[in-house]
Design a protein around this motif. Structure first.
Motif, PDB file in Angstrom:
ATOM      1  N   VAL A  44       0.840  -1.211   0.000  1.00  0.00           N
ATOM      2  CA  VAL A  44       0.000   0.000   0.000  1.00  0.00           C
ATOM      3  C   VAL A  44       0.874   1.260   0.000  1.00  0.00           C
ATOM      4  CG1 VAL A  44      -1.752   1.308   1.283  1.00  0.00           C
ATOM      5  CG2 VAL A  44      -1.910  -1.186   1.144  1.00  0.00           C
ATOM      6  N   ALA A  48      -0.039  -0.648  -4.399  1.00  0.00           N
ATOM      7  CA  ALA A  48      -1.476  -0.527  -4.142  1.00  0.00           C
ATOM      8  C   ALA A  48      -1.990  -1.757  -3.399  1.00  0.00           C
ATOM      9  CB  ALA A  48      -2.244  -0.357  -5.452  1.00  0.00           C
ATOM     10  N   GLY A  49      -3.027  -1.534  -2.612  1.00  0.00           N
ATOM     11  CA  GLY A  49      -3.690  -2.612  -1.877  1.00  0.00           C
ATOM     12  C   GLY A  49      -5.198  -2.540  -2.066  1.00  0.00           C
ATOM     13  N   GLN A 152      -6.103   1.486  -2.349  1.00  0.00           N
ATOM     14  CA  GLN A 152      -5.283   2.500  -1.704  1.00  0.00           C
ATOM     15  C   GLN A 152      -3.825   2.333  -2.108  1.00  0.00           C
ATOM     16  OE1 GLN A 152      -6.458   4.737   1.281  1.00  0.00           O
ATOM     17  NE2 GLN A 152      -8.239   4.478  -0.039  1.00  0.00           N
ATOM     18  N   GLY A 153      -3.148   3.475  -2.257  1.00  0.00           N
ATOM     19  CA  GLY A 153      -1.726   3.423  -2.583  1.00  0.00           C
ATOM     20  C   GLY A 153      -1.417   4.269  -3.806  1.00  0.00           C
ATOM     21  N   SER A 156      -2.993   3.507  -7.132  1.00  0.00           N
ATOM     22  CA  SER A 156      -4.453   3.327  -7.203  1.00  0.00           C
ATOM     23  C   SER A 156      -5.142   4.207  -8.255  1.00  0.00           C
ATOM     24  CB  SER A 156      -5.093   3.496  -5.818  1.00  0.00           C
ATOM     25  OG  SER A 156      -4.802   4.744  -5.248  1.00  0.00           O
ATOM     26  N   THR A 194      -5.395   5.141   5.215  1.00  0.00           N
ATOM     27  CA  THR A 194      -4.059   4.538   5.116  1.00  0.00           C
ATOM     28  C   THR A 194      -2.943   5.584   5.092  1.00  0.00           C
ATOM     29  OG1 THR A 194      -4.141   4.569   2.695  1.00  0.00           O
ATOM     30  CG2 THR A 194      -4.953   2.571   3.802  1.00  0.00           C
ATOM     31  N   GLY A 198      -6.031   7.304  -2.556  1.00  0.00           N
ATOM     32  CA  GLY A 198      -6.819   6.109  -2.817  1.00  0.00           C
ATOM     33  C   GLY A 198      -8.292   6.413  -2.912  1.00  0.00           C
ATOM     34  N   CYS A 227      -5.487  -6.909   0.812  1.00  0.00           N
ATOM     35  CA  CYS A 227      -4.991  -6.511   2.132  1.00  0.00           C
ATOM     36  C   CYS A 227      -6.053  -6.722   3.197  1.00  0.00           C
ATOM     37  CB  CYS A 227      -4.609  -5.036   2.123  1.00  0.00           C
ATOM     38  SG  CYS A 227      -3.199  -4.660   1.077  1.00  0.00           S
ATOM     39  N   ARG A 232      -4.290  -2.599   7.634  1.00  0.00           N
ATOM     40  CA  ARG A 232      -5.081  -1.360   7.706  1.00  0.00           C
ATOM     41  C   ARG A 232      -4.793  -0.640   9.028  1.00  0.00           C
ATOM     42  NH1 ARG A 232     -10.069   1.281   6.058  1.00  0.00           N
ATOM     43  NH2 ARG A 232     -11.570   1.454   7.764  1.00  0.00           N
TER      44      ARG A 232
END
Length: 372
Positions: A44, A48-49, A152-153, A156, A194, A198, A227, A232
């Motif tokens: 992340v 990305a997650g 998220q990330g 993303s 996060t 994202g 993830c 998180r």
């Protein structure tokens, strides 16, 4: 509660097929991790997650009096939120204690979506329903109407752009717009928990599996990984974001939590907790309450919620959240400490870990801030 009574998200079969370690979280059976939580965390931060957040509680408030009701029920000025925008706010008790922290999206002129934490969704629903008396507004429990998927990330935006023609570049932080993602109708929100850029995608539960699979395929080349809740938590801890039940509780007001800025005394009309919060604001300016700070370990031992923070042989505070930080490579914690020891670099501060006073460096939050 036996496992048969746990609520399952629309993505339950997907999590199991991916070999997720599942856990009971606020009455939901949720993925804790799929493999290494450290690898998920770093994905992340660097790529990305993909998260299933369908346990969050969506409550729709609609009608001509919706804005007035939310201004009365919550501490923020919700009436001033533009259509398509979102606001972070809180719902408090009459005594000023925090019942929950929320994100409120204004979907239309007279329609809002309130998103509550999973553990507090029923409490928030009950409070809003009770506070709606006398307002021309309807409060509807929409927890079963939505699945919620977050990507998220830093990668993303690129991943999502390949699946939608919605104007992602024009979508600001804390804004949401209706669109189609991989053929699925969604509310696309630029929010997250996060510390990274994202999106959170609110969709009908029956579309969740197709959307998850489309995002997984679109993210393959970008290093997207599924993830769980474990990373998180470490991501939001590094980003200095509060978690209800840890940094926020009914025994704290927003001013005690250092989040007095969310309370808008200047808005029109009375609101629940106004008097108590005004007194709390006065107290905080006269004599600062304990301050929420960051602590970075000098050693390897991990502090946990509830551990005493000490200095000079005295207890000066308490850890609210603690974990190893994959980004910093050291254990970190958030803690409320006496104002006298809250300045970054305060000398002689430690955490009592099972009788041993481990040295910690006091730092300003957050521990981690992404490069814009």
């Amino acid at each position: 509660m036996s496992s048969t009574e746990l609520r399952l998200t629309a993505l339950d079969a997907v999590h199991r097929s991916l070999g997720a370690t599942m856990t009971d979280f606020a009455g939901w059976d949720m993925p804790l991790r799929y493999g290494s939580e450290r690898d998920e965390h770093l994905a992340v931060r660097t790529r990305a997650g993909l998260f299933d957040l369908s346990h969050m509680g969506e409550i729709t408030v609609s009608g001509a009096g919706a804005a007035a009701l939310l201004n009365h029920a919550l501490v923020g000025n919700i009436a001033s939120v533009g259509v398509g925008r979102a606001r972070y706010t809180m719902i408090c008790q009459a005594d000023g204690g925090i019942l929950d922290d929320l994100i409120v999206y204004r979907l239309a002129e007279t329609e809002y979506m309130v998103v509550a934490n999973a553990s507090n969704a029923q409490v928030v629903l009950d409070a809003l329903t009770e506070r709606a008396a006398g307002f021309d507004a309807e409060v509807r429990d929409d927890r079963d109407a939505y699945a919620l998927i977050a990507v998220q990330g830093p990668e993303s935006p690129g991943i999502l752009k390949s699946l939608t023609d919605a104007d992602l570049d024009g979508l600001k932080y804390y804004a949401g717009l209706p669109g189609t993602v991989a053929g699925v109708p969604a509310l696309i929100a630029r929010t997250g928990y996060t510390g990274e850029d994202g999106f959170e995608l609110f969709v009908k539960p029956e579309h969740a599996v197709a959307l998850w699979q489309a995002l997984t395929e679109a993210g393959e080349g970008a290093g997207l990984v599924p993830c769980g809740l474990s990373c998180r938590d470490t991501l939001r801890l590094e980003a200095g974001m509060p978690l209800y039940g840890h940094e926020l509780t009914t025994s704290l007001t927003p001013f005690d939590a250092g989040l007095g800025r969310v309370v808008k005394f200047e808005k029109e009309g009375d609101f629940v907790g106004r008097e108590a919060l005004a007194a709390a604001a006065e107290r905080a300016s006269a004599e600062p309450p304990r301050v929420l700070v960051g602590l970075i370990a000098e050693g390897r031992r991990v502090p946990r919620a509830g551990y005493p923070v000490v200095a000079g042989g005295q207890v000066i505070g308490e850890v609210t959240s603690g974990a190893p930080s994959p980004t910093l490579g050291k254990p970190i914690a958030m803690a409320y400490v006496d104002a006298a020891h809250a300045a970054p670099g305060s000398a002689g501060v430690g955490v009592d870990i099972r009788g041993s006073h481990e040295p910690y460096e006091v730092v300003a939050l957050p521990f981690y801030k992404r490069q814009k």
